[in-house]
Design a protein around this motif. Structure first.
Motif, mmCIF file in Angstrom:
data_model
loop_
_atom_site.group_PDB
_atom_site.id
_atom_site.type_symbol
_atom_site.label_atom_id
_atom_site.label_comp_id
_atom_site.label_asym_id
_atom_site.label_seq_id
_atom_site.Cartn_x
_atom_site.Cartn_y
_atom_site.Cartn_z
ATOM 1 N N MET A 53 0.827 -1.203 0.000
ATOM 2 C CA MET A 53 0.000 0.000 0.000
ATOM 3 C C MET A 53 0.864 1.257 0.000
ATOM 4 O O MET A 53 0.605 2.215 -0.749
ATOM 5 N N ARG A 54 1.903 1.263 0.834
ATOM 6 C CA ARG A 54 2.768 2.449 0.899
ATOM 7 C C ARG A 54 3.538 2.653 -0.402
ATOM 8 O O ARG A 54 3.711 3.793 -0.865
ATOM 9 N N LEU A 55 4.010 1.565 -0.995
ATOM 10 C CA LEU A 55 4.728 1.676 -2.265
ATOM 11 C C LEU A 55 3.814 2.212 -3.362
ATOM 12 O O LEU A 55 4.223 3.049 -4.170
ATOM 13 N N PHE A 56 2.578 1.722 -3.397
ATOM 14 C CA PHE A 56 1.629 2.200 -4.399
ATOM 15 C C PHE A 56 1.366 3.688 -4.231
ATOM 16 O O PHE A 56 1.373 4.458 -5.211
ATOM 17 N N GLU A 57 1.141 4.130 -3.000
ATOM 18 C CA GLU A 57 0.887 5.545 -2.738
ATOM 19 C C GLU A 57 2.091 6.396 -3.128
ATOM 20 O O GLU A 57 1.936 7.485 -3.699
ATOM 21 N N SER A 58 3.300 5.895 -2.840
ATOM 22 C CA SER A 58 4.513 6.620 -3.196
ATOM 23 C C SER A 58 4.669 6.734 -4.716
ATOM 24 O O SER A 58 5.049 7.791 -5.237
ATOM 25 N N GLN A 59 4.352 5.652 -5.418
ATOM 26 C CA GLN A 59 4.443 5.676 -6.876
ATOM 27 C C GLN A 59 3.442 6.650 -7.482
ATOM 28 O O GLN A 59 3.769 7.392 -8.416
ATOM 29 N N GLN A 60 2.222 6.664 -6.946
ATOM 30 C CA GLN A 60 1.208 7.580 -7.459
ATOM 31 C C GLN A 60 1.604 9.030 -7.196
ATOM 32 O O GLN A 60 1.419 9.902 -8.049
ATOM 33 N N ARG A 61 2.151 9.279 -6.025
ATOM 34 C CA ARG A 61 2.623 10.629 -5.700
ATOM 35 C C ARG A 61 3.723 11.045 -6.674
ATOM 36 O O ARG A 61 3.715 12.165 -7.211
ATOM 37 N N GLY A 62 4.675 10.148 -6.917
ATOM 38 C CA GLY A 62 5.761 10.445 -7.848
ATOM 39 C C GLY A 62 5.253 10.716 -9.253
ATOM 40 O O GLY A 62 5.747 11.620 -9.942
ATOM 41 N N THR A 63 4.250 9.950 -9.679
ATOM 42 C CA THR A 63 3.676 10.146 -11.013
ATOM 43 C C THR A 63 3.033 11.517 -11.132
ATOM 44 O O THR A 63 3.185 12.214 -12.142
ATOM 45 N N ARG A 64 2.317 11.943 -10.092
ATOM 46 C CA ARG A 64 1.663 13.259 -10.131
ATOM 47 C C ARG A 64 2.686 14.388 -10.163
ATOM 48 O O ARG A 64 2.523 15.366 -10.902
ATOM 49 N N GLY A 86 11.600 10.172 -4.166
ATOM 50 C CA GLY A 86 11.661 9.348 -2.968
ATOM 51 C C GLY A 86 12.544 9.943 -1.887
ATOM 52 O O GLY A 86 13.208 10.965 -2.087
ATOM 53 N N LYS A 87 12.594 9.266 -0.755
ATOM 54 C CA LYS A 87 13.389 9.757 0.370
ATOM 55 C C LYS A 87 14.873 9.505 0.194
ATOM 56 O O LYS A 87 15.699 10.239 0.728
ATOM 57 N N THR A 88 15.221 8.428 -0.524
ATOM 58 C CA THR A 88 16.633 8.059 -0.657
ATOM 59 C C THR A 88 17.004 7.872 -2.122
ATOM 60 O O THR A 88 16.148 7.687 -2.987
ATOM 61 N N LEU A 89 18.309 7.921 -2.375
ATOM 62 C CA LEU A 89 18.871 7.616 -3.690
ATOM 63 C C LEU A 89 19.826 6.447 -3.543
ATOM 64 O O LEU A 89 20.532 6.333 -2.543
ATOM 65 N N ASP A 90 19.853 5.582 -4.557
ATOM 66 C CA ASP A 90 20.861 4.525 -4.555
ATOM 67 C C ASP A 90 21.601 4.536 -5.888
ATOM 68 O O ASP A 90 21.355 5.396 -6.743
ATOM 69 N N LEU A 130 17.552 15.491 -9.808
ATOM 70 C CA LEU A 130 16.822 16.430 -8.968
ATOM 71 C C LEU A 130 16.092 15.618 -7.908
ATOM 72 O O LEU A 130 15.064 14.997 -8.176
ATOM 73 N N HIS A 131 16.646 15.605 -6.700
ATOM 74 C CA HIS A 131 16.124 14.762 -5.625
ATOM 75 C C HIS A 131 15.336 15.612 -4.645
ATOM 76 O O HIS A 131 15.908 16.313 -3.795
ATOM 77 N N THR A 132 14.012 15.542 -4.751
ATOM 78 C CA THR A 132 13.169 16.392 -3.904
ATOM 79 C C THR A 132 13.009 15.847 -2.490
ATOM 80 O O THR A 132 12.425 16.516 -1.632
ATOM 81 N N GLY A 133 13.525 14.649 -2.233
ATOM 82 C CA GLY A 133 13.462 14.087 -0.888
ATOM 83 C C GLY A 133 14.730 14.306 -0.089
ATOM 84 O O GLY A 133 14.912 13.692 0.969
ATOM 85 N N SER A 134 15.585 15.178 -0.561
ATOM 86 C CA SER A 134 16.865 15.432 0.105
ATOM 87 C C SER A 134 16.661 16.085 1.473
ATOM 88 O O SER A 134 15.669 16.780 1.719
ATOM 89 N N GLY A 145 15.801 21.124 1.064
ATOM 90 C CA GLY A 145 14.970 19.990 0.677
ATOM 91 C C GLY A 145 15.210 19.475 -0.723
ATOM 92 O O GLY A 145 14.540 18.529 -1.154
ATOM 93 N N LEU A 146 16.170 20.066 -1.448
ATOM 94 C CA LEU A 146 16.491 19.610 -2.801
ATOM 95 C C LEU A 146 17.964 19.247 -2.890
ATOM 96 O O LEU A 146 18.831 20.027 -2.483
ATOM 97 N N GLY A 147 18.236 18.068 -3.424
ATOM 98 C CA GLY A 147 19.601 17.664 -3.700
ATOM 99 C C GLY A 147 19.778 17.541 -5.204
ATOM 100 O O GLY A 147 18.867 17.114 -5.911
ATOM 101 N N VAL A 148 20.966 17.916 -5.695
ATOM 102 C CA VAL A 148 21.231 17.846 -7.139
ATOM 103 C C VAL A 148 22.581 17.171 -7.364
ATOM 104 O O VAL A 148 23.583 17.828 -7.701
ATOM 105 N N PRO A 149 22.654 15.855 -7.164
ATOM 106 C CA PRO A 149 23.914 15.148 -7.431
ATOM 107 C C PRO A 149 24.306 15.259 -8.900
ATOM 108 O O PRO A 149 23.464 15.100 -9.787
ATOM 109 N N TYR A 150 25.583 15.517 -9.123
ATOM 110 C CA TYR A 150 26.126 15.710 -10.477
ATOM 111 C C TYR A 150 27.172 14.652 -10.762
ATOM 112 O O TYR A 150 28.024 14.372 -9.930
ATOM 113 N N ARG A 151 27.098 14.050 -11.936
ATOM 114 C CA ARG A 151 28.110 13.096 -12.397
ATOM 115 C C ARG A 151 28.682 13.621 -13.702
ATOM 116 O O ARG A 151 27.933 13.882 -14.658
ATOM 117 N N ASP A 152 29.996 13.798 -13.724
ATOM 118 C CA ASP A 152 30.624 14.255 -14.963
ATOM 119 C C ASP A 152 30.786 13.079 -15.923
ATOM 120 O O ASP A 152 30.432 11.934 -15.611
#
Length: 363
Positions: free
Chosen positions: A137-148, A265-269, A297-301, A309-316
């Motif tokens: 249920m939580r994963l579904f809600e998170s996915q729907q939030r991300g889609t919106r 999401g809350k984390t990045l991997d 663009l990580h809005t869960g930072s 609240g925003l992280g912007v990891p950069y990879r050259d």
């Protein structure tokens, strides 16, 4: 009434644009998404910009989708251009892309499908802690939030309007929303939840600070060499500069094109870096230009400074190459374990009824 079989949300199709070898081409993607390309020199959305502006045949990629706006291109203008259609095929959590080129059809698994083979022990532990039912249920809600949030971000990057209209205390009446849609040619997204609007405020601040040129939005890319594909959130052209957008350390970027991916999401991997590296490779393989690096663009930072609240990891480019090598290792494992896997190609109808229906658009 729309009877074309293409999904329409909020009275308008979802749109995207991309610059294509000097021509601005129109495209359409089903599965709830319709794409239109825009000439930045004009505020008008066009159906046949390629035919009007001429085509550079070398390295061209025509992302027209069967049945979409792109089919308005004249036969004469397209006669010498290799016909390529790229369509997302979704079956619940299964994602593939149907690539038709020179009359030949291939199905490529999505980059994220391949990355799904990577084990995530912390998810198993989390499921054990709260139970599978609650986890689903939580994963579904998170996915729907991300889609919106993604849908609203797409509208924002295309120059449209994002409207905050909370459910409990609406700020605008339906007639006002309709006026907005007319003013912005249907390119309007209504956000109903405060948390989601807050994420978009962070993203808008990023645009205000960096001032990038949006080269592409929600664009399908694919690799014929490695037989995978995906949808890029954005390709942006960014000027050289130092930008206070990623916490304490300011982000120093050279001038160039960047693959930009939104994560809510809350984390990045490591999957996020492998994913964007694969998109970089596909974009370049298609002859669409050299990518300088990737940005997420990580809005869960949890960043407190820069844009809170925003992280912007950069990879050259060098780091992207290492990420791509990691992705190829993961991809090889997926391919070995799924050598006989093929996508489910059932196509959902957009409307169901036992009564005869009249297409109002045909009148």
């Amino acid at each position: 009434m729309n009877l074309t079989g293409k999904a329409i949300r909020n009275g308008r199709p979802r749109r995207a644009f991309t610059k294509n070898a000097g021509a601005w081409k129109s495209a359409t993607r089903p599965i709830g998404r319709r794409a239109t390309f825009r000439n930045p020199a004009s505020s008008a959305w066009t159906r046949n910009a390629g035919a009007a502006g001429g085509l550079d045949i070398k390295g061209i990629w025509d992302a027209r989708i069967a049945g979409g706006r792109g089919e308005s291109e004249s036969e004469e203008a397209m006669s010498d251009v290799k016909q390529v259609t790229a369509t997302m095929v979704e079956w619940f959590d299964d994602h593939w892309y149907k690539i038709v080129k020179d009359g030949q059809t291939n199905y490529y698994p999505s980059v994220t499908t391949k990355l799904g083979i990577v084990a995530k022990p912390f998810l198993a532990q989390w499921r054990g802690d709260i139970g599978n039912r609650e986890a689903d249920m939580r994963l579904f809600e998170s996915q729907q939030r991300g889609t919106r949030i993604h849908a609203a971000w797409e509208v924002l990057t295309l120059g449209g309007l994002v409207v905050y209209n909370p459910i409990q205390r609406p700020l605008f009446i339906p007639e006002q929303i309709k006026e907005f849609q007319e003013q912005y040619d249907g390119l309007v997204e209504v956000v109903k939840y405060q948390d989601e609007m807050f994420q978009l405020v962070k993203l808008k601040t990023f645009l205000d600070v960096v001032k990038p040129k949006i080269v592409a939005s929600e664009t399908i890319v694919y690799s014929e060499t490695f037989r995978d594909a995906g949808t890029v959130d954005n390709v942006m052209e960014i000027e050289e500069g130092v930008y206070a957008v990623n916490g304490r350390e300011k982000l120093k970027l050279p001038k160039g094109l960047y693959i930009v991916d939104l994560k809510t999401g809350k984390t990045l991997d490591d999957n996020a870096y492998m994913q964007t590296a694969a998109y970089k490779n596909a974009w370049e393989e298609m002859g669409k230009g050299t990518i300088k690096g990737t940005l997420i663009l990580h809005t869960g930072s949890t960043n407190k400074t820069g844009i809170p609240g925003l992280g912007v990891p950069y990879r050259d480019s060098r780091e992207c190459q290492k990420d791509f090598e990691d992705f190829r290792n993961v991809s090889s494992l997926w391919e070995r374990k799924n050598a006989e896997t093929r996508p489910t190609t059932f196509e959902f109808p957009s409307l169901l009824t036992i009564k005869e229906m009249t297409n109002a658009n045909s009148k």
